[in-house]
Design an enzyme around this catalytic site. Sequence first.
Site, mmCIF file in Angstrom:
data_model
loop_
_atom_site.group_PDB
_atom_site.id
_atom_site.type_symbol
_atom_site.label_atom_id
_atom_site.label_comp_id
_atom_site.label_asym_id
_atom_site.label_seq_id
_atom_site.Cartn_x
_atom_site.Cartn_y
_atom_site.Cartn_z
ATOM 1 N N LEU A 23 50.593 40.419 52.352
ATOM 2 C CA LEU A 23 52.313 40.438 51.420
ATOM 3 C C LEU A 23 52.430 39.047 50.555
ATOM 4 C CD1 LEU A 23 55.294 41.249 52.350
ATOM 5 C CD2 LEU A 23 55.698 38.785 53.346
ATOM 6 N N ILE A 82 51.660 41.022 45.308
ATOM 7 C CA ILE A 82 52.052 42.177 44.069
ATOM 8 C C ILE A 82 52.769 42.769 45.789
ATOM 9 C CG2 ILE A 82 50.812 44.844 43.722
ATOM 10 C CD1 ILE A 82 49.021 43.199 42.042
ATOM 11 N N ALA A 134 45.049 48.628 45.901
ATOM 12 C CA ALA A 134 44.438 47.467 45.653
ATOM 13 C C ALA A 134 42.929 47.447 44.634
ATOM 14 C CB ALA A 134 44.533 46.152 47.404
ATOM 15 N N ARG A 135 42.126 47.358 45.730
ATOM 16 C CA ARG A 135 40.657 47.891 45.099
ATOM 17 C C ARG A 135 39.879 48.784 45.979
ATOM 18 N NH1 ARG A 135 42.126 45.704 41.352
ATOM 19 N NH2 ARG A 135 41.004 43.735 40.740
ATOM 20 N N GLU A 142 34.845 53.789 41.499
ATOM 21 C CA GLU A 142 35.219 53.970 40.607
ATOM 22 C C GLU A 142 34.491 53.737 39.157
ATOM 23 O OE1 GLU A 142 39.125 51.421 38.882
ATOM 24 O OE2 GLU A 142 39.512 52.001 40.953
ATOM 25 N N HIS A 149 43.816 54.245 37.969
ATOM 26 C CA HIS A 149 43.564 52.796 37.906
ATOM 27 C C HIS A 149 44.741 52.248 36.699
ATOM 28 C CE1 HIS A 149 40.926 48.565 39.613
ATOM 29 N NE2 HIS A 149 42.401 48.458 38.911
#
Length: 322
Positions: free
Chosen positions: A155, A158, A239-240, A269, A287
């Site tokens: 939290l 974003i 996120a990632r 990625e 992305h």
Amino acid sequence: MAARVVVTRAVPEPALELLRASADVWVSPHDRALSDDELREAVAGADAVVTMLHDRVDGALLDAAGPKLRVVANLAVGYDNVDVAAASARGVVVTNTPGVLTDATADLAMGLLLAVTRRLGEGERLLRAGTPWDWAMDFMLGSGLQGKSLGVVGLGAIGRATARRAWAFGMEIAYTQRHRAEAAIEAALGGARFVEREELLASADVVSLHCPLTAETHHLIDAAALRAMRPTAYLVNTARGPVVDEAALVEALRSRVIAGAALDVFEHEPEVHPGLLELDNVVIAPHLGSATVETRNAMAMLAARNALAVLAGDDPPTPVKP
């Protein structure tokens, strides 16, 4: 002599103008990520380097830059691509670009959530393929959001912005992270509940990932975590990529362990697991979290201000703590 600033990939012109007013600026002529060898060659003798999220900044790169290097200005909120400890050991300041991309990324997270729960991508593909269709009561039924629960993993700024949007759509908010948020933050999100990760996975209708990528969060969502989710639940990741075990996710989606997933980031990625491309219960984007003109301009300007502040001997606006 003017300081030498290396920019590893083209950024919006206003940021380059700001840098050029005070420094000798080299910008990569290639519209792609540089290889490790190209990066090391480019940064040699630099006083500052403006890096992108795909640039690996490790001890070897820092040593290639040499003793003049004073700052690595990473053009991203996340800095998992930078060895901050190695930089700190060499007296190099690391900065990032938080805050300016919060709303853009939260907007995209909400867009992905709507797209996967209402089957928007699937519907568009049907029409573009010329598949015959007709309205019917049971045609391409999705899932509504009102009264459903959003489980936020992380939290931060974003995560909070995404939760605010989901609450406005009538969702109830639960979250998990290391420490409980302030009571005022929970109240602003309609009484968001702080729960352990296991409870969040088991109870949320949508799980949205907003945590940084660390050794602790790598494959946080693995096969076991996916099995812990409801079979009607959805996973959203802005996120990632490596926070999710992509192979495990593909298997869970194929076997309907969960209902669907929406991803803006990927484990390897820019490669995407081929299984994700074959499935209709997946929404994918390349992305695009911060991909608005306004946001990218703001990110580049913040990175430039960070670099120039350190070169001037001042504190940068957004340093990364060692």
